[in-house]
Design a protein around this motif. Structure first.
Motif, PDB file in Angstrom:
ATOM      1  N   ILE A  97       0.859  -1.189   0.000  1.00 46.33           N
ATOM      2  CA  ILE A  97       0.000   0.000   0.000  1.00 46.33           C
ATOM      3  C   ILE A  97       0.895   1.239   0.000  1.00 46.33           C
ATOM      4  O   ILE A  97       1.848   1.328   0.779  1.00 46.33           O
ATOM      5  CB  ILE A  97      -0.925   0.001   1.233  1.00 46.33           C
ATOM      6  CG1 ILE A  97      -1.911  -1.162   1.148  1.00 46.33           C
ATOM      7  CG2 ILE A  97      -1.685   1.321   1.343  1.00 46.33           C
ATOM      8  CD1 ILE A  97      -2.793  -1.320   2.376  1.00 46.33           C
ATOM      9  N   PRO A  98       0.653   2.209  -0.867  1.00 42.43           N
ATOM     10  CA  PRO A  98       1.515   3.398  -0.943  1.00 42.43           C
ATOM     11  C   PRO A  98       1.557   4.166   0.371  1.00 42.43           C
ATOM     12  O   PRO A  98       0.550   4.236   1.101  1.00 42.43           O
ATOM     13  CB  PRO A  98       0.859   4.244  -2.047  1.00 42.43           C
ATOM     14  CG  PRO A  98       0.046   3.287  -2.840  1.00 42.43           C
ATOM     15  CD  PRO A  98      -0.413   2.237  -1.887  1.00 42.43           C
ATOM     16  N   GLU A 114      -0.584   4.995  -7.424  1.00 43.45           N
ATOM     17  CA  GLU A 114      -1.729   4.258  -7.946  1.00 43.45           C
ATOM     18  C   GLU A 114      -2.969   5.132  -7.977  1.00 43.45           C
ATOM     19  O   GLU A 114      -3.057   6.159  -7.296  1.00 43.45           O
ATOM     20  CB  GLU A 114      -1.994   3.001  -7.114  1.00 43.45           C
ATOM     21  CG  GLU A 114      -2.443   3.255  -5.689  1.00 43.45           C
ATOM     22  CD  GLU A 114      -2.710   1.961  -4.935  1.00 43.45           C
ATOM     23  OE1 GLU A 114      -2.423   0.880  -5.471  1.00 43.45           O
ATOM     24  OE2 GLU A 114      -3.221   2.032  -3.802  1.00 43.45           O
ATOM     25  N   CYS A 115      -3.925   4.706  -8.779  1.00 36.07           N
ATOM     26  CA  CYS A 115      -5.189   5.424  -8.915  1.00 36.07           C
ATOM     27  C   CYS A 115      -6.173   4.489  -9.616  1.00 36.07           C
ATOM     28  O   CYS A 115      -5.773   3.527 -10.288  1.00 36.07           O
ATOM     29  CB  CYS A 115      -4.991   6.702  -9.724  1.00 36.07           C
ATOM     30  SG  CYS A 115      -6.485   7.694  -9.948  1.00 36.07           S
ATOM     31  N   ALA A 116      -7.445   4.739  -9.433  1.00 31.01           N
ATOM     32  CA  ALA A 116      -8.477   3.961 -10.123  1.00 31.01           C
ATOM     33  C   ALA A 116      -9.621   4.888 -10.491  1.00 31.01           C
ATOM     34  O   ALA A 116      -9.812   5.941  -9.878  1.00 31.01           O
ATOM     35  CB  ALA A 116      -8.975   2.814  -9.242  1.00 31.01           C
ATOM     36  N   GLU A 117     -10.352   4.512 -11.508  1.00 31.49           N
ATOM     37  CA  GLU A 117     -11.571   5.243 -11.849  1.00 31.49           C
ATOM     38  C   GLU A 117     -12.749   4.278 -11.807  1.00 31.49           C
ATOM     39  O   GLU A 117     -12.650   3.145 -12.277  1.00 31.49           O
ATOM     40  CB  GLU A 117     -11.450   5.925 -13.212  1.00 31.49           C
ATOM     41  CG  GLU A 117     -11.171   5.014 -14.383  1.00 31.49           C
ATOM     42  CD  GLU A 117     -10.926   5.776 -15.673  1.00 31.49           C
ATOM     43  OE1 GLU A 117     -11.685   5.552 -16.643  1.00 31.49           O
ATOM     44  OE2 GLU A 117      -9.975   6.565 -15.726  1.00 31.49           O
ATOM     45  N   VAL A 151      -8.223   3.789   0.307  1.00 32.99           N
ATOM     46  CA  VAL A 151      -7.213   2.738   0.353  1.00 32.99           C
ATOM     47  C   VAL A 151      -7.661   1.662  -0.628  1.00 32.99           C
ATOM     48  O   VAL A 151      -8.733   1.070  -0.456  1.00 32.99           O
ATOM     49  CB  VAL A 151      -7.053   2.147   1.769  1.00 32.99           C
ATOM     50  CG1 VAL A 151      -5.925   1.113   1.779  1.00 32.99           C
ATOM     51  CG2 VAL A 151      -6.765   3.254   2.777  1.00 32.99           C
ATOM     52  N   LEU A 152      -6.871   1.435  -1.667  1.00 28.09           N
ATOM     53  CA  LEU A 152      -7.281   0.563  -2.762  1.00 28.09           C
ATOM     54  C   LEU A 152      -6.763  -0.853  -2.547  1.00 28.09           C
ATOM     55  O   LEU A 152      -5.608  -1.055  -2.155  1.00 28.09           O
ATOM     56  CB  LEU A 152      -6.764   1.120  -4.093  1.00 28.09           C
ATOM     57  CG  LEU A 152      -7.082   2.608  -4.367  1.00 28.09           C
ATOM     58  CD1 LEU A 152      -6.566   3.011  -5.743  1.00 28.09           C
ATOM     59  CD2 LEU A 152      -8.571   2.891  -4.242  1.00 28.09           C
ATOM     60  N   GLN A 205       2.166   2.193 -10.558  1.00 30.22           N
ATOM     61  CA  GLN A 205       3.563   2.054 -10.911  1.00 30.22           C
ATOM     62  C   GLN A 205       4.351   1.700  -9.654  1.00 30.22           C
ATOM     63  O   GLN A 205       3.886   1.940  -8.537  1.00 30.22           O
ATOM     64  CB  GLN A 205       4.106   3.317 -11.567  1.00 30.22           C
ATOM     65  CG  GLN A 205       4.054   4.573 -10.723  1.00 30.22           C
ATOM     66  CD  GLN A 205       4.543   5.792 -11.499  1.00 30.22           C
ATOM     67  OE1 GLN A 205       4.490   5.856 -12.718  1.00 30.22           O
ATOM     68  NE2 GLN A 205       5.044   6.778 -10.772  1.00 30.22           N
ATOM     69  N   GLU A 206       5.542   1.131  -9.827  1.00 33.22           N
ATOM     70  CA  GLU A 206       6.280   0.577  -8.702  1.00 33.22           C
ATOM     71  C   GLU A 206       6.778   1.640  -7.741  1.00 33.22           C
ATOM     72  O   GLU A 206       6.803   1.430  -6.525  1.00 33.22           O
ATOM     73  CB  GLU A 206       7.470  -0.243  -9.208  1.00 33.22           C
ATOM     74  CG  GLU A 206       7.069  -1.516  -9.940  1.00 33.22           C
ATOM     75  CD  GLU A 206       8.281  -2.325 -10.369  1.00 33.22           C
ATOM     76  OE1 GLU A 206       9.412  -1.896 -10.057  1.00 33.22           O
ATOM     77  OE2 GLU A 206       8.086  -3.377 -11.002  1.00 33.22           O
ATOM     78  N   LYS A 207       7.207   2.797  -8.254  1.00 30.94           N
ATOM     79  CA  LYS A 207       7.805   3.834  -7.416  1.00 30.94           C
ATOM     80  C   LYS A 207       7.075   5.155  -7.587  1.00 30.94           C
ATOM     81  O   LYS A 207       6.391   5.392  -8.586  1.00 30.94           O
ATOM     82  CB  LYS A 207       9.282   4.040  -7.782  1.00 30.94           C
ATOM     83  CG  LYS A 207      10.194   2.881  -7.456  1.00 30.94           C
ATOM     84  CD  LYS A 207      11.638   3.260  -7.794  1.00 30.94           C
ATOM     85  CE  LYS A 207      12.601   2.155  -7.413  1.00 30.94           C
ATOM     86  NZ  LYS A 207      14.017   2.530  -7.710  1.00 30.94           N
ATOM     87  N   PHE A 208       7.218   6.026  -6.581  1.00 28.84           N
ATOM     88  CA  PHE A 208       6.791   7.402  -6.761  1.00 28.84           C
ATOM     89  C   PHE A 208       7.627   8.007  -7.892  1.00 28.84           C
ATOM     90  O   PHE A 208       8.805   7.671  -8.058  1.00 28.84           O
ATOM     91  CB  PHE A 208       6.991   8.207  -5.474  1.00 28.84           C
ATOM     92  CG  PHE A 208       6.172   7.721  -4.309  1.00 28.84           C
ATOM     93  CD1 PHE A 208       4.797   7.860  -4.314  1.00 28.84           C
ATOM     94  CD2 PHE A 208       6.769   7.112  -3.221  1.00 28.84           C
ATOM     95  CE1 PHE A 208       4.029   7.404  -3.258  1.00 28.84           C
ATOM     96  CE2 PHE A 208       6.025   6.663  -2.152  1.00 28.84           C
ATOM     97  CZ  PHE A 208       4.644   6.805  -2.170  1.00 28.84           C
ATOM     98  N   GLU A 209       7.043   8.906  -8.630  1.00 28.66           N
ATOM     99  CA  GLU A 209       7.722   9.453  -9.808  1.00 28.66           C
ATOM    100  C   GLU A 209       9.047  10.122  -9.452  1.00 28.66           C
ATOM    101  O   GLU A 209       9.988  10.108 -10.244  1.00 28.66           O
ATOM    102  CB  GLU A 209       6.795  10.468 -10.502  1.00 28.66           C
ATOM    103  CG  GLU A 209       7.239  10.896 -11.874  1.00 28.66           C
ATOM    104  CD  GLU A 209       7.190   9.750 -12.874  1.00 28.66           C
ATOM    105  OE1 GLU A 209       7.928   9.821 -13.870  1.00 28.66           O
ATOM    106  OE2 GLU A 209       6.425   8.789 -12.656  1.00 28.66           O
ATOM    107  N   THR A 210       9.153  10.700  -8.249  1.00 29.39           N
ATOM    108  CA  THR A 210      10.356  11.446  -7.872  1.00 29.39           C
ATOM    109  C   THR A 210      11.225  10.691  -6.870  1.00 29.39           C
ATOM    110  O   THR A 210      12.179  11.258  -6.336  1.00 29.39           O
ATOM    111  CB  THR A 210       9.961  12.810  -7.272  1.00 29.39           C
ATOM    112  OG1 THR A 210       9.186  12.587  -6.074  1.00 29.39           O
ATOM    113  CG2 THR A 210       9.122  13.618  -8.249  1.00 29.39           C
TER     114      THR A 210
END
Length: 476
Positions: free
Chosen positions: A27-28, A140-143, A177-178, A248-253
Motif C-alpha cells: 500500500i503506498p 496508484e489510482c483507479a476510476e 485505500v485501494l 507504478q512501482e515507485k513514486f515518480e520522484t
C-alpha cells in the motif's frame, strides 16, 4: 482463491481480510508522497532536522546567566517534484488521446459514435491528466464507472436513454485505500476500497466496498468486525468489474528526492551565509581615531601609527557552491528524463528546426513510451468498461460493440514548426494546395465570420478576373 471461494468464507470479517490480502504491491505511503509533493513538508522546513540557531547575546551578570537569542535560519524549499510531475503529465496527455477504430457497417459506426460521446461527456481529456497526476504522485489510482438515472430521456449517446454514464476517481490522495485482488494468473478478480464518511451523527464511519464481475458489496465497520450494509450485495449488470486500475512501482520522484533535499539544504545554507557576509565587513588593526561621515566625498579615516583597515572578502566558496547547485540540477533533470525548458535555457536557441526540437524532447518522449506499458492497458480497459455499459443501455448495439476494435493511442506533446510541416506535406503532394481556399480562411481565424469573408473573397476574385467588350471610343 477464486471469487466464489472468497465469499464462501465463514464470516464477513474473514471475507474482508482476504480481499485486503490480494494486492501484489505494498500500500503506498501517503505521508511520504505528500512530503515530496508539498514543499512545506520538505526536510529543510523541519525544525528538528534543521533547527533554528541559538545565539549568545551577552552575559546577565546580575543574575549570573547567559542570555540567548533564537536566530531563525533560512529555509528554501523548491517545488521541483511538483514541477516534474506536472511536466510528465503534460508530455503524456498534452495532446488528446486518439481512439482509433475502423468500423464495419452502420451499427459499428453508431457504436464508435456512442463511445466517443461518452468520452466527451465525461471529459476524459481532463480525466486522463488527473489520473496520471495521481499515479505519478501516489503510485496508484483507479476510476469507477457507474450510471446515473435521469428524470428525462436524452440522446447524448446517439440513442434515447434515461441513464448517463459517470466516472469518479479513487485515489490515496482523497483518502481511499485501494485493494485490487489478483489471482495466481495475475487477473484482477475483485476490486475493493476502504473509505471513511461522516454521517449525520457527526461520527466517522469506515466502509469497505467491493466489486466483482457479478456483485457489488458494501460493508460497514462495527465493533466486532464488519457487517453488510442493508440492500447489498447488488447485481453487477454489466458482468464486468466497472473499475479501471493503474499503478507504478515507485513514486515518480523517488529516485532523486535525496538530490532535491541536498539542493534545498545547500541553498538554505548559502542564504544564511549571504545574510552574514553580504554586507561588507572591515578588519581593523590598531586604533582608529575618527571615521568619515556618511555620504561625505573624499572621506578620510584617521588612525594611530601602524593602524590598518581592509575589507574582508570571501574568495572561492561561492564558485564551489554554484558548481554543486548546477550539478544537482543537471542530475535531477537527467534522472527524471525531464528537459529543462526554463526561459534561461531556451532563450538562446533561436529558431530551431523540427529535427532539433525532436532531439531536445527525445528523452521526455522515451519516458512517455515507458509509461505506455501502464497507460496502454489502462485506457484499453476503460474502453471495454464503456462498451459493456453501452451494451446494457442499448442492447441493439451489443453485437456491434463486441465486434468493434478500439485502440487508444497516446501522442506525446511536442511543440511543432508549422512552416516546416506544411513544406514537408507540400513536397509530398507535388506542391499542390493541401486545403481548399475556404478551409484556409477558416483556419486563419482572423475574422469573426469566415463564411461571409470567404464569399467576399470569391466576389473580389471574380471582379478582378472579369472584363467587358464594348464599342471603341473615337476621338472627335
Amino acid at each position: 482463491m477464486t471469487a466464489e471461494e472468497i465469499f464462501s468464507l465463514e464470516s464477513e470479517s474473514a471475507i474482508v481480510n482476504e480481499l485486503k490480502s490480494g494486492r501484489n504491491t505494498p500500500i503506498p505511503d501517503v505521508e511520504k508522497a505528500e512530503k515530496a509533493i508539498n514543499p512545506s513538508k520538505h526536510d529543510v522546513n523541519d525544525i528538528y532536522k534543521r533547527p533554528d540557531k541559538r545565539v549568545k547575546v551577552d552575559d546577565d551578570k546580575e543574575n549570573d546567566r547567559e542570555r540567548i537569542r533564537i536566530e531563525k535560519v533560512a529555509r528554501i524549499a523548491v517545488a521541483i517534484q511538483k514541477l516534474i510531475i506536472n511536466r510528465t503529465v503534460s508530455f503524456c496527455f498534452g495532446n488528446p488521446v486518439a481512439y482509433n477504430a475502423t468500423p464495419d457497417g452502420d451499427m459499428q459506426e453508431k457504436a464508435i459514435k456512442a463511445i466517443d460521446r461518452v468520452l466527451h461527456c465525461c471529459k476524459t481529456n481532463t480525466l486522463n491528466r488527473k489520473v496520471a497526476r495521481n499515479i505519478f504522485g501516489y503510485k496508484e489510482c483507479a476510476e469507477m464507472w457507474y450510471v446515473q438515472e435521469k428524470s428525462k430521456p436524452h440522446n447524448a449517446y446517439g440513442f434515447p436513454t434515461n441513464f448517463k454514464l459517470r466516472v469518479a476517481i479513487l485515489s490515496p490522495k482523497y483518502g481511499d485505500v485501494l485493494y485490487p485482488y489478483f489471482d495466481e494468473h495475475g487477473d484482477m478478480i475483485a476490486f475493493s476500497r476502504s473509505f471513511v464518511r461522516i454521517k449525520g451523527d457527526k461520527k466517522k464511519h469506515e466502509y469497505f466496498e467491493t466489486y466483482t464481475d457479478s456483485w457489488h458489496w458494501l460493508w460497514i465497520r462495527i465493533e466486532s468486525g464488519y457487517a453488510i450494509v442493508d440492500g447489498y450485495p447488488k447485481v453487477n449488470a454489466i458482468a464486468k468489474i466497472p473499475i479501471v486500475y493503474g499503478n507504478q512501482e515507485k513514486f515518480e520522484t523517488e529516485d532523486f528526492d535525496n538530490l532535491i533535499d541536498r539542493l534545498e539544504k545547500l541553498l538554505s545554507n548559502f542564504a544564511d551565509t549571504n545574510d552574514y557576509h553580504a554586507s561588507p565587513k572591515i578588519f581593523v588593526t590598531g586604533q582608529i581615531i575618527g571615521f568619515a561621515q556618511k555620504g561625505e566625498s573624499g572621506a578620510v579615516v584617521q588612525g594611530e601609527e601602524g593602524a590598518t583597515m581592509q575589507y574582508v572578502s570571501w574568495q572561492n566558496a561561492p564558485e564551489s557552491v554554484k558548481l554543486e547547485i548546477e550539478t544537482l540540477l543537471k542530475l535531477i533533470y537527467t534522472i527524471s528524463q525531464t528537459p529543462d525548458i526554463s526561459f534561461e535555457n531556451v532563450k538562446g536557441l533561436g529558431a530551431i528546426s523540427g529535427v532539433a526540437l525532436k532531439l531536445l524532447f527525445m528523452d521526455a518522449h522515451l519516458k512517455v513510451q515507458d509509461k505506455m506499458e501502464m497507460f496502454g492497458d489502462y485506457l484499453q480497459r476503460r474502453v471495454n468498461v464503456i462498451k459493456a455499459y453501452l451494451a446494457q443501455l442499448n442492447p441493439n448495439l451489443e453485437d456491434a460493440l463486441d465486434e468493434l476494435e478500439v485502440e487508444p493511442e497516446i501522442t506525446p506533446y511536442m511543440p511543432t514548426s508549422e512552416i516546416e510541416e506544411i513544406n514537408m506535406w507540400l513536397a509530398a503532394n507535388g506542391n499542390k494546395p493541401l486545403v481548399s481556399q475556404k478551409a484556409s480562411v477558416k483556419g486563419a481565424n482572423l475574422t469573426q465570420d469566415p463564411e461571409k469573408d470567404f464569399e467576399q473573397i470569391q466576389e473580389e476574385a471574380s471582379a478582378e478576373n472579369s472584363f467587358s467588350i464594348g464599342e471603341p471610343v473615337i476621338d472627335a
